[in-house]
Design an enzyme around this catalytic site. Structure first.
Site, short mmCIF file in Angstrom:
data_model
loop_
_atom_site.label_atom_id
_atom_site.label_comp_id
_atom_site.label_asym_id
_atom_site.label_seq_id
_atom_site.Cartn_x
_atom_site.Cartn_y
_atom_site.Cartn_z
N GLU A 151 0.85 -1.19 0.00
CA GLU A 151 0.00 0.00 0.00
C GLU A 151 0.88 1.24 0.00
O GLU A 151 1.78 1.38 0.84
CB GLU A 151 -0.91 0.01 1.22
CG GLU A 151 -1.80 1.24 1.29
CD GLU A 151 -2.53 1.36 2.61
OE1 GLU A 151 -3.38 2.27 2.73
OE2 GLU A 151 -2.23 0.57 3.53
N GLY A 157 10.23 14.98 -14.78
CA GLY A 157 10.16 13.53 -14.94
C GLY A 157 10.52 12.74 -13.70
O GLY A 157 10.60 11.51 -13.78
N GLY A 186 8.71 12.25 -11.07
CA GLY A 186 7.59 11.46 -10.59
C GLY A 186 7.53 10.09 -11.25
O GLY A 186 7.33 9.07 -10.57
N TYR A 197 -6.61 15.23 -7.38
CA TYR A 197 -5.44 15.83 -8.03
C TYR A 197 -4.39 14.79 -8.42
O TYR A 197 -3.54 15.09 -9.28
CB TYR A 197 -4.81 16.88 -7.09
CG TYR A 197 -5.72 18.02 -6.75
CD1 TYR A 197 -5.91 19.08 -7.62
CD2 TYR A 197 -6.40 18.02 -5.54
CE1 TYR A 197 -6.76 20.13 -7.29
CE2 TYR A 197 -7.25 19.07 -5.19
CZ TYR A 197 -7.43 20.12 -6.09
OH TYR A 197 -8.28 21.15 -5.76
N ALA A 198 -4.44 13.63 -7.82
CA ALA A 198 -3.41 12.61 -8.07
C ALA A 198 -3.89 11.48 -8.98
O ALA A 198 -3.08 10.63 -9.35
CB ALA A 198 -2.94 12.02 -6.74
#
Length: 317
Positions: A188, A202, A204, A230-231
């Protein structure tokens, strides 16, 4: 018995009669060992002269052993029809090896950080806590501290190559905090953030690909996370989907439900190196184009141009 009479055996007379008789007796005894009785005396040993006589009386054996073996045919040095094998023809040529491109992810400084009590790990965890608190302002800080410093949680930290910020909070330019459940083969993701000064570079995508590559070593098959509005777009780009294919019994009761969050899942294939996905896609594209060119004719056939409209030129009066 017929073989006990020397005259009846046809051994001949003369000075070598005894030798011939002994030779013929020994040959007959060897050919038919059942006819020889136990009371019969053993044949005398052969001498050098008797062996020469035995060779004369057994022409088949001597001719078979003395017949020369024919030599294999040899080709002329200049004969083109029969190539001459050289020392280099004994081994097959090795296939040409294509050098593998260096992995750009190898130059990225990263580290898996856990709360093992060491000073260096605690400094990295404090930097991750500060990063998550800045980039996730809606998340309670106490909750961030509790999960980041929990010994059951791990964090993947991206480190800045600048030596001036070494050991400070600015050294952490990105991080993911997660908890793995090895018995259920999933993990998780609790927090994921990149520093504001390092976004749109880049990091992320690189952060998630590094986490997937490391997760394979831990036996993780699925990632589960709760993403806010937002994600959701970011996680979709990283291969996450809203459709949960993992059996509910594997994660039910182990993770919490968050209000206002969307549960998303990502399958981690154990045989895929996610840090080389662009290279794999380029290799597949090159292979498909080569197979298309093998059967296509569009690049070989040139069609004549279309005739001009109206059947010719002309001007208006």
């Amino acid at each position: 018995m017929a073989d006990s009479d020397p005259a009846a055996s046809g051994a001949g007379t003369g000075p070598n009669a005894k030798t011939a008789t002994a030779v013929s007796t020994s040959i007959g005894s060897a050919a038919n060992p059942k006819k020889r009785k136990a009371c019969d005396p053993a044949p005398p040993p052969l001498s050098s002269s008797s062996s020469s006589s035995a060779g004369a009386s057994a022409p088949l054996a001597s001719s078979a052993s003395s017949e020369p073996t024919p030599a294999p045919p040899t080709a002329a040095p200049g004969d083109p029809a029969t190539p001459v094998a050289g020392p280099s023809d004994t081994s097959a040529p090795e296939p040409e090896k294509v050098p593998r491109k260096p992995n750009p992810y190898d130059s990225i400084k990263h580290r898996i950080v856990t709360n093992d009590g060491t000073t260096d790990s605690l400094v990295k965890l404090i930097g991750l806590k500060s990063l998550f608190a800045k980039q996730l302002p809606k998340m309670p800080k106490e909750y961030i501290v509790r999960l980041v410093f929990d010994r059951r949680h791990k964090s993947l930290a991206l480190l800045s190559p600048d030596p001036e910020v070494r050991g400070s909070d600015e050294e952490i330019i990105g991080g993911i905090c997660y908890r793995a459940y090895p018995e259920m083969r999933f993990a998780e993701i609790a927090f994921c953030a990149v520093s504001a000064s390092q976004q749109v570079k880049g990091y992320g995508t690189k952060l998630m690909n590094l986490l997937k590559r490391h997760a394979v070593t831990e036996g993780v098959e699925y990632f589960i996370t709760y993403a806010d509005n937002y994600a959701i777009g970011y996680f979709k780009k990283q291969g996450f989907t809203k459709t949960i294919s993992m059996p509910k019994g594997r994660f039910h009761g182990l993770i919490k439900d968050y209000d206002g969050g969307t549960m998303m899942e990502c399958y981690v294939h154990p045989s895929v190196d996610f840090t080389r996905v662009p290279e794999m896609i380029e290799a597949q594209r090159t292979f498909l184009l080569s197979r298309i060119r093998a059967v296509a004719r569009s690049h070989r056939v040139v069609y004549p141009p279309l005739p001009p409209r109206g059947g010719g030129g002309g001007g208006g009066g």
